[in-house]
Design a protein around this motif. Sequence first.
Motif, PDB file in Angstrom:
ATOM      1  N   LEU A 258       0.972  -1.059   0.144  1.00  0.00           N
ATOM      2  CA  LEU A 258       0.063  -0.131   0.263  1.00  0.00           C
ATOM      3  C   LEU A 258       1.100   1.416  -0.455  1.00  0.00           C
ATOM      4  O   LEU A 258       0.702   2.133  -0.593  1.00  0.00           O
ATOM      5  CB  LEU A 258      -0.856   0.032   1.290  1.00  0.00           C
ATOM      6  CG  LEU A 258      -1.815  -1.229   1.421  1.00  0.00           C
ATOM      7  CD1 LEU A 258      -2.581  -1.060   2.452  1.00  0.00           C
ATOM      8  CD2 LEU A 258      -3.054  -0.743  -0.187  1.00  0.00           C
ATOM      9  N   GLU A 259       2.091   0.916   0.673  1.00  0.00           N
ATOM     10  CA  GLU A 259       2.426   2.020   0.373  1.00  0.00           C
ATOM     11  C   GLU A 259       3.388   2.888  -0.890  1.00  0.00           C
ATOM     12  O   GLU A 259       4.114   3.245  -0.524  1.00  0.00           O
ATOM     13  CB  GLU A 259       3.887   1.817   2.278  1.00  0.00           C
ATOM     14  CG  GLU A 259       2.859   2.435   3.194  1.00  0.00           C
ATOM     15  CD  GLU A 259       4.238   1.849   4.409  1.00  0.00           C
ATOM     16  OE1 GLU A 259       3.980   2.814   5.462  1.00  0.00           O
ATOM     17  OE2 GLU A 259       5.327   1.287   4.263  1.00  0.00           O
ATOM     18  N   ASP A 261       2.779   2.798  -3.387  1.00  0.00           N
ATOM     19  CA  ASP A 261       2.065   4.605  -3.839  1.00  0.00           C
ATOM     20  C   ASP A 261       0.795   4.932  -3.835  1.00  0.00           C
ATOM     21  O   ASP A 261       0.025   4.739  -2.957  1.00  0.00           O
ATOM     22  CB  ASP A 261       1.499   3.500  -5.622  1.00  0.00           C
ATOM     23  CG  ASP A 261       0.918   4.875  -7.215  1.00  0.00           C
ATOM     24  OD1 ASP A 261       1.357   6.127  -5.824  1.00  0.00           O
ATOM     25  OD2 ASP A 261       0.705   4.516  -6.824  1.00  0.00           O
ATOM     26  N   HIS A 262       0.872   6.416  -3.392  1.00  0.00           N
ATOM     27  CA  HIS A 262       0.219   7.296  -2.525  1.00  0.00           C
ATOM     28  C   HIS A 262      -1.727   6.612  -3.474  1.00  0.00           C
ATOM     29  O   HIS A 262      -2.605   7.120  -2.550  1.00  0.00           O
ATOM     30  CB  HIS A 262       0.264   8.761  -2.316  1.00  0.00           C
ATOM     31  CG  HIS A 262       1.820   8.659  -1.564  1.00  0.00           C
ATOM     32  ND1 HIS A 262       1.211   8.572   0.040  1.00  0.00           N
ATOM     33  CD2 HIS A 262       2.748   9.241  -2.155  1.00  0.00           C
ATOM     34  CE1 HIS A 262       2.564   9.137  -0.081  1.00  0.00           C
ATOM     35  NE2 HIS A 262       3.304   9.016  -0.406  1.00  0.00           N
ATOM     36  N   ARG A 263      -2.203   7.053  -4.638  1.00  0.00           N
ATOM     37  CA  ARG A 263      -3.011   6.702  -5.713  1.00  0.00           C
ATOM     38  C   ARG A 263      -2.949   5.277  -5.683  1.00  0.00           C
ATOM     39  O   ARG A 263      -1.887   4.162  -6.063  1.00  0.00           O
ATOM     40  CB  ARG A 263      -2.711   7.098  -6.393  1.00  0.00           C
ATOM     41  CG  ARG A 263      -2.690   8.677  -6.442  1.00  0.00           C
ATOM     42  CD  ARG A 263      -3.943   9.291  -6.320  1.00  0.00           C
ATOM     43  NE  ARG A 263      -3.831  11.054  -5.574  1.00  0.00           N
ATOM     44  CZ  ARG A 263      -5.327  11.506  -5.931  1.00  0.00           C
ATOM     45  NH1 ARG A 263      -6.035   9.943  -5.351  1.00  0.00           N
ATOM     46  NH2 ARG A 263      -4.856  12.702  -5.222  1.00  0.00           N
ATOM     47  N   THR A 264      -4.353   4.641  -5.546  1.00  0.00           N
ATOM     48  CA  THR A 264      -4.938   3.415  -5.763  1.00  0.00           C
ATOM     49  C   THR A 264      -4.897   3.086  -7.366  1.00  0.00           C
ATOM     50  O   THR A 264      -4.549   4.253  -8.052  1.00  0.00           O
ATOM     51  CB  THR A 264      -6.307   2.974  -5.276  1.00  0.00           C
ATOM     52  OG1 THR A 264      -6.498   1.168  -5.167  1.00  0.00           O
ATOM     53  CG2 THR A 264      -7.542   3.662  -5.674  1.00  0.00           C
ATOM     54  N   GLU A 309      -8.339  -3.724  -2.079  1.00  0.00           N
ATOM     55  CA  GLU A 309      -8.038  -2.858  -1.141  1.00  0.00           C
ATOM     56  C   GLU A 309      -9.373  -2.654  -0.087  1.00  0.00           C
ATOM     57  O   GLU A 309      -9.736  -2.133   1.279  1.00  0.00           O
ATOM     58  CB  GLU A 309      -7.625  -1.433  -1.332  1.00  0.00           C
ATOM     59  CG  GLU A 309      -6.333  -2.055  -2.001  1.00  0.00           C
ATOM     60  CD  GLU A 309      -5.624  -0.522  -2.855  1.00  0.00           C
ATOM     61  OE1 GLU A 309      -6.134   0.610  -2.420  1.00  0.00           O
ATOM     62  OE2 GLU A 309      -4.600  -0.375  -3.948  1.00  0.00           O
ATOM     63  N   HIS A 388      -3.860   3.394   5.200  1.00  0.00           N
ATOM     64  CA  HIS A 388      -3.620   3.430   4.150  1.00  0.00           C
ATOM     65  C   HIS A 388      -4.748   3.733   3.285  1.00  0.00           C
ATOM     66  O   HIS A 388      -4.115   4.130   1.964  1.00  0.00           O
ATOM     67  CB  HIS A 388      -2.534   2.554   3.971  1.00  0.00           C
ATOM     68  CG  HIS A 388      -1.136   2.813   4.832  1.00  0.00           C
ATOM     69  ND1 HIS A 388      -1.179   2.827   6.055  1.00  0.00           N
ATOM     70  CD2 HIS A 388       0.046   3.690   4.084  1.00  0.00           C
ATOM     71  CE1 HIS A 388       0.419   3.766   6.224  1.00  0.00           C
ATOM     72  NE2 HIS A 388       0.767   3.639   5.168  1.00  0.00           N
ATOM     73  N   ASN A 391      -6.843   6.543   2.146  1.00  0.00           N
ATOM     74  CA  ASN A 391      -5.597   7.441   1.901  1.00  0.00           C
ATOM     75  C   ASN A 391      -5.645   7.760   0.479  1.00  0.00           C
ATOM     76  O   ASN A 391      -5.269   8.025  -0.332  1.00  0.00           O
ATOM     77  CB  ASN A 391      -4.827   7.756   2.357  1.00  0.00           C
ATOM     78  CG  ASN A 391      -4.349   8.394   4.115  1.00  0.00           C
ATOM     79  OD1 ASN A 391      -5.061   8.250   3.944  1.00  0.00           O
ATOM     80  ND2 ASN A 391      -3.395   8.359   4.757  1.00  0.00           N
ATOM     81  N   ARG A 392      -5.758   6.175   0.393  1.00  0.00           N
ATOM     82  CA  ARG A 392      -5.070   5.916  -1.376  1.00  0.00           C
ATOM     83  C   ARG A 392      -6.391   5.935  -1.685  1.00  0.00           C
ATOM     84  O   ARG A 392      -6.659   6.397  -3.446  1.00  0.00           O
ATOM     85  CB  ARG A 392      -5.065   4.248  -1.728  1.00  0.00           C
ATOM     86  CG  ARG A 392      -3.047   4.050  -1.646  1.00  0.00           C
ATOM     87  CD  ARG A 392      -3.208   2.783  -0.976  1.00  0.00           C
ATOM     88  NE  ARG A 392      -3.505   1.512  -2.245  1.00  0.00           N
ATOM     89  CZ  ARG A 392      -2.190   2.283  -3.543  1.00  0.00           C
ATOM     90  NH1 ARG A 392      -0.703   1.806  -3.024  1.00  0.00           N
ATOM     91  NH2 ARG A 392      -3.007   0.542  -3.732  1.00  0.00           N
ATOM     92  N   HIS A 393      -7.931   6.105  -1.204  1.00  0.00           N
ATOM     93  CA  HIS A 393      -8.705   6.404  -2.463  1.00  0.00           C
ATOM     94  C   HIS A 393      -9.803   7.578  -1.842  1.00  0.00           C
ATOM     95  O   HIS A 393     -10.440   8.131  -1.993  1.00  0.00           O
ATOM     96  CB  HIS A 393      -9.449   5.743  -2.006  1.00  0.00           C
ATOM     97  CG  HIS A 393      -9.798   3.842  -2.454  1.00  0.00           C
ATOM     98  ND1 HIS A 393      -8.908   3.367  -1.497  1.00  0.00           N
ATOM     99  CD2 HIS A 393     -10.316   3.783  -2.937  1.00  0.00           C
ATOM    100  CE1 HIS A 393      -8.984   2.171  -2.456  1.00  0.00           C
ATOM    101  NE2 HIS A 393     -10.286   2.842  -3.318  1.00  0.00           N
ATOM    102  N   ASP A 394      -8.419   9.137  -1.216  1.00  0.00           N
ATOM    103  CA  ASP A 394      -8.813   9.806  -1.256  1.00  0.00           C
ATOM    104  C   ASP A 394      -9.807  10.070   0.667  1.00  0.00           C
ATOM    105  O   ASP A 394     -10.981  10.938   0.436  1.00  0.00           O
ATOM    106  CB  ASP A 394      -8.834  11.642  -2.373  1.00  0.00           C
ATOM    107  CG  ASP A 394      -7.962  10.970  -2.796  1.00  0.00           C
ATOM    108  OD1 ASP A 394      -7.140  11.049  -2.455  1.00  0.00           O
ATOM    109  OD2 ASP A 394      -8.542  11.186  -3.987  1.00  0.00           O
TER     110      ASP A 394
END
Length: 431
Positions: A258-259, A261-264, A309, A388, A391-394
Amino acid sequence: MVLLALCIAAGLQLAGLHWISALALALLPYLARHLLLLVRLARLIRKQHRLVPPFPLGFWGEIYRTIARYQQRGRKGRKRQLRFTRRFREAANSVPDALVVLDKGRRVEWANPAASSLMNVQFPRDDGRQLKEVFPHDSLEEYISAGDYSRPIDMTPAHNQSLMLSVRVTPFGERKKQRLVVGRDITKVYHLNMIRRDFVANASHELRTPLTVITGFLERLSESPQTPPGHRRPLSLMRQQGERMRSIIEDLLMLSRLEMDHRTTQITAVEVTELVNAIVSEARILCGDSHPITLEMDPNLRLLGNQNELYSAFSNLVFNAVKHTPAGTEVRIRWKELGNSPCFSVRDSGQGIAAEHLPRLSERFYRIDKARSRESGGTGLGLAIVKHVLNRHDAQLRIASELGTGSTFSCYFPPASRLRRESAEALIATR
């Protein structure tokens, strides 16, 4: 003075002048004095001269003294403003972070010295130039245009690829049209996080194979009829702890992924209702139907996201509710819209969480009751994975709890990720 002029006018009238001519002739010096003082005052104000004593007598003296007092106050105010501006510039120049002020047209108005090395913005060289001309970066331009500055954006500047910057934008000024761009050097922190992440991923990966072998042999030994009865309980405990260690390693590997990349990625239209039903079925098996579970679902509400996720995040919240609360605790799961934001929430009626623990619940390995967490088989990484994924899904994780009344874990997703069943196909086609 007016009385004196009237007396002179009366004398001139007795001397044979018409009374109007006598009055005009008598008032002429009086009017000339007023005109002279008015012209003098206008000239002093126009040339921005200080009004200093001696001042004229009478009414004009009061006017001169009042204007002089306002001039003195203005001078003191300007001196204070200059001192404040000087201190502000000295403080801004000493800040190690890059500070860039943009006008409403995103042109550079001012920048501190640190902006030269960090963002290649020099003042006054780049005064009036567009920021994208001086510091070209597509993600920054999109970030400023989007207007959502709740989170900073990390980037590598083109003029120095060895740097890693964390850039935050703050609106200010009239109608919030101006922008303050703050760039912070996080190169060391970024590299340390990379080292930590790589170490955890590599160590977890290397531990998984020998642990699989060990647990496999323990399973065979604990179930073998040739194993002495006195050895079965120790072997069973070793096997349980091995399974717990395997769960920790799997969670660490997931966190590492998950870490990365910040975007899924692999965004699809997720049928959240079906996803939650599958999770609830597993939760009932896990708790042996010891927890009554209530569902409040909107079957027409879907979500744009990564299904695997989201399954991991939602299942962690549901499993935590049934594993870390006493038997008989009611668990209420909701999936609905709050305003324009899709919201998934899990509420339990357990013992609750003290307020001092709430800010740290999503930290890795943070435990409120270490003994109880070990007994329930928790790894201490579930909420970290949830955070996490969100965060990747805003999205945002909000936790509300009070001792004795239970806890509520809510996942708020951005309105852009909302899909209604009747319009879902059209929305997906446009993406």
